[in-house]
Scaffold this active site. Structure first.
Site, PDB file in Angstrom:
ATOM      1  N   SER A 180       0.798  -1.226   0.000  1.00  0.00           N
ATOM      2  CA  SER A 180       0.000   0.000   0.000  1.00  0.00           C
ATOM      3  C   SER A 180       0.832   1.278   0.000  1.00  0.00           C
ATOM      4  O   SER A 180       0.331   2.326  -0.371  1.00  0.00           O
ATOM      5  CB  SER A 180      -0.947   0.001   1.193  1.00  0.00           C
ATOM      6  OG  SER A 180      -0.243  -0.208   2.397  1.00  0.00           O
ATOM      7  N   HIS A 208      -5.371  -3.518  -2.209  1.00  0.00           N
ATOM      8  CA  HIS A 208      -5.054  -2.568  -3.293  1.00  0.00           C
ATOM      9  C   HIS A 208      -5.012  -3.236  -4.664  1.00  0.00           C
ATOM     10  O   HIS A 208      -4.577  -2.626  -5.632  1.00  0.00           O
ATOM     11  CB  HIS A 208      -3.732  -1.859  -3.005  1.00  0.00           C
ATOM     12  CG  HIS A 208      -3.848  -0.845  -1.919  1.00  0.00           C
ATOM     13  ND1 HIS A 208      -4.299   0.442  -2.138  1.00  0.00           N
ATOM     14  CD2 HIS A 208      -3.612  -0.933  -0.586  1.00  0.00           C
ATOM     15  CE1 HIS A 208      -4.317   1.100  -0.994  1.00  0.00           C
ATOM     16  NE2 HIS A 208      -3.902   0.291  -0.028  1.00  0.00           N
ATOM     17  N   LYS A 239     -12.046   0.256  -1.098  1.00  0.00           N
ATOM     18  CA  LYS A 239     -11.135   0.995  -1.999  1.00  0.00           C
ATOM     19  C   LYS A 239     -11.731   0.975  -3.411  1.00  0.00           C
ATOM     20  O   LYS A 239     -12.682   1.694  -3.663  1.00  0.00           O
ATOM     21  CB  LYS A 239      -9.724   0.409  -1.913  1.00  0.00           C
ATOM     22  CG  LYS A 239      -9.153   0.529  -0.485  1.00  0.00           C
ATOM     23  CD  LYS A 239      -7.717   0.093  -0.398  1.00  0.00           C
ATOM     24  CE  LYS A 239      -7.253  -0.094   1.032  1.00  0.00           C
ATOM     25  NZ  LYS A 239      -7.193   1.120   1.833  1.00  0.00           N
TER      26      LYS A 239
HETATM   27  N1  PMP Z   1      -5.084  -4.246   4.081  1.00  0.00           N
HETATM   28  C1  PMP Z   1      -4.402  -3.364   3.331  1.00  0.00           C
HETATM   29  C2  PMP Z   1      -3.217  -3.845   2.540  1.00  0.00           C
HETATM   30  C3  PMP Z   1      -4.814  -2.015   3.274  1.00  0.00           C
HETATM   31  O1  PMP Z   1      -4.146  -1.131   2.554  1.00  0.00           O
HETATM   32  C4  PMP Z   1      -5.948  -1.621   4.016  1.00  0.00           C
HETATM   33  C5  PMP Z   1      -6.487  -0.198   3.946  1.00  0.00           C
HETATM   34  N2  PMP Z   1      -5.791   0.759   4.624  1.00  0.00           N
HETATM   35  C6  PMP Z   1      -6.611  -2.572   4.782  1.00  0.00           C
HETATM   36  C7  PMP Z   1      -6.163  -3.878   4.789  1.00  0.00           C
HETATM   37  C8  PMP Z   1      -7.789  -2.205   5.626  1.00  0.00           C
HETATM   38  O2  PMP Z   1      -8.931  -2.080   4.854  1.00  0.00           O
HETATM   39  P1  PMP Z   1     -10.185  -1.258   5.408  1.00  0.00           P
HETATM   40  O3  PMP Z   1      -9.915   0.175   5.105  1.00  0.00           O
HETATM   41  O4  PMP Z   1     -11.341  -1.826   4.673  1.00  0.00           O
HETATM   42  O5  PMP Z   1     -10.255  -1.516   6.869  1.00  0.00           O
END
Ligand code: PMP
Length: 391
Positions: A180, A208, A239
Site C-alpha cells: 500500500s 489494493h 477501496k
Molecule cells: N489491508 C491493506 C493492505 C490495506 O491497505 C488496508 C487499507 N488501509 C486494509 C487492509 C484495511 O482495509 P479497510 O480500510 O477496509 O479496513
C-alpha cells in the site's frame, strides 16, 4: 480535567517536529475533484480507484436497499443480523474470486484481525513480509502462533524462514498482493512455488489489487493465474469497490470456521443493507464495465510517466499507488501544503505509517480523472517541487 498529561506532551512533541496533522474534512462527494476548505482541488489521495463511491448503479442500489430494508440490521450476523442479501453477496463474491466461499467482515482491517487471530494456534507459525499492512501485523500480534518476518519481497529471506520452521502444524505465509505504500506487486508466483515446495499455506491481502489487477479486477492471484493455489484471499470493499467492508475468499470450511471463531465477525453488528447492496452492485460494474479498469491503468501510466519526466522518484511502484519519495517528514508535509496551494490534494505519508526517512506523498489516480486534470496536477507538482528544491 487532570490525567493523561503524557499524551499531550507527545502531541506537543509532534507539533514541534512538524508531524502533527489535523484531519482534513471533504466538503463534497469523493471524486476526481473535491472541495476542501472551500476550494476545489484535484483529488490524488483517495483509494477510490474506479470512481465507484458515487457510481450511479451503486448509489441506486443503496437507495433501493434503504427504502426496502431500512438503514441498519440491529444485530450481529450470528444472532439476528444476517439478511439474505448478505449471503447472496458472499456467494457472488466467491464466484467472482473463483473460490469455494467468501465471508464479509465489517472492514478490511477487522478481516485480517479476525482471520489471523482465529485460524492459528501455538502449534503453528506465521511468516510475514516486513512491509505488510498494519492490520496483518495486528492480526499476527493476536495469534498464539510463532512468527517470523522476512525481508520485503526477498525470496531468499522467505526460503530461509520456511527452512527454519519445519516442525509446525501449519506454516502460513502472509503477504499484501499490492503493497500500500510503495505500490509494488508481491512476487506471488515465486511465493506460491516456495510454499508448495515447503508445504506451507499462502494468504494474500488484495486490498489494493481488487478492482485493479486481474481479469475484471479479480485481484493479484488471478493476475498471476494462481487461482486455486492461494489458500486465503482477503481484501477490502472500501477501496476500488467504493463502499465499505472486508472479505475473506477461501474454502467453505474456512468460512464456517470464521463464522464461529472470527471475533470481529461474531461480536460486531453486520453491514447496513445499503452497504451490502452497493457492494453487490460494484461487482456487477466490474463485470460489465471493464473500461473503467482500462482507464485507471491509462491514467496511471500518463501520470507516472509525467512525474518521472519531471525528475520525481516514484520508487518501485507497478500499480496506481504511486509514491513521490521525499524522505524528510516535515518537508513532505510542506510539499503537500504547497500542492494544496496549487490546487492539488495529495497527502504526505510519514512515520509511523512509513519508516523514518522514507516520507512520501502518496498519489493514487483514479479512472475518473480527465487527462486535463492529470496534466494540471503534474504542473502543480512541477511548481511545488521546484519551489521546495525537491526537483
Ligand atoms: N489491508 C491493506 C493492505 C490495506 O491497505 C488496508 C487499507 N488501509 C486494509 C487492509 C484495511 O482495509 P479497510 O480500510 O477496509 O479496513
Amino acid at each position: 480535567m487532570k490525567g493523561f498529561e503524557y499524551l499531550q506532551e507527545e502531541l506537543d512533541q509532534m507539533k514541534e517536529q512538524g508531524t502533527f496533522r489535523n484531519l482534513i474534512p471533504l466538503e463534497s462527494a469523493q471524486g476526481s475533484k473535491v472541495k476542501i476548505k472551500g476550494k476545489e482541488v484535484i483529488q490524488l489521495s483517495s483509494n477510490n480507484y474506479l470512481g465507484l463511491t458515487s457510481h450511479p448503479r451503486l448509489v441506486q442500489a443503496a437507495d433501493q436497499a434503504n427504502e426496502k430494508y431500512g438503514v441498519g440490521t440491529g444485530s450481529v450476523r450470528t444472532i439476528a443480523g444476517t439478511l439474505s442479501m448478505h449471503e447472496e453477496f458472499e456467494k457472488k463474491l466467491a464466484e467472482f474470486k473463483h473460490t469455494e466461499a467468501a465471508l464479509v467482515f465489517q472492514s478490511g482491517f477487522t478481516t485480517n484481525q479476525g482471520v489471523l487471530s482465529s485460524i492459528l494456534g501455538k502449534e503453528d507459525v506465521v511468516i510475514s513480509d516486513e512491509l505488510n499492512h498494519a492490520s496483518i501485523i495486528d492480526g499476527i500480534r493476536l495469534t498464539k502462533a510463532d512468527r517470523k518476518i522476512y525481508k520485503h519481497v526477498d525470496m531468499g529471506s522467505l526460503e530461509e524462514a520456511l527452512k527454519e520452521s519445519k516442525d509446525y502444524r501449519t506454516r502460513l505465509v502472509v503477504t499484501d498482493g499490492v503493497f500500500s505504500m510503495d505500490g509494488n506487486i508481491a512476487p506471488l508466483p515465486e511465493i506460491v512455488e516456495l510454499c508448495e515446495k515447503y508445504n506451507a499455506l499462502v494468504m494474500v491481502d488484495d486490498a489494493h489489487a481488487s478492482g485493479v489487477l486481474g481479469s475484471n479486477g479479480r485481484g493479484s492471484v488471478n493476475h498471476f493465474n494462481l487461482d486455486g493455489r492461494v489458500h486465503i484471499q482477503v481484501g477490502t470493499l472500501s477501496k476500488a469497490i467504493g463502499v465499505l467492508g472486508g472479505y475473506v475468499a477461501s474454502t467453505k470450511t474456512l468460512r464456517e470456521y470464521l463464522i464461529h471463531k472470527g471475533r470481529p465477525f461474531l461480536f460486531s453488528t453486520s453491514h447496513p443493507p445499503a452497504v451490502t447492496a452497493a457492494n453487490a452492485a460494484a461487482i456487477d460494474v466490474l463485470l460489465e464495465e471493464p473500461e473503467l479498469i482500462e482507464k485507471l491503468w491509462e491514467n496511471t501510466k500518463f501520470f507516472k510517466d509525467g512525474l518521472t519526466k519531471l525528475g520525481f522518484d516514484t520508487g518501485i511502484s507497478q500499480t496506481p499507488v504511486t509514491p513521490v519519495l521525499i524522505g524528510d517528514d516535515a518537508l513532505t508535509h510542506k510539499f503537500s501544503d504547497e500542492l494544496f496551494e496549487q490546487g492539488v490534494f495529495a497527502q504526505g505519508i510519514v512515520f509511523p505509517t512509513v519508516p523514518k526517512g522514507k516520507a512520501r506523498i502518496r498519489t493514487i489516480v483514479t479512472a475518473e480523472h480527465s487527462k486535463e486534470e492529470l496534466q494540471e496536477a503534474l504542473d502543480a507538482f512541477e511548481k511545488a517541487g521546484r519551489k521546495l528544491a525537491i526537483i
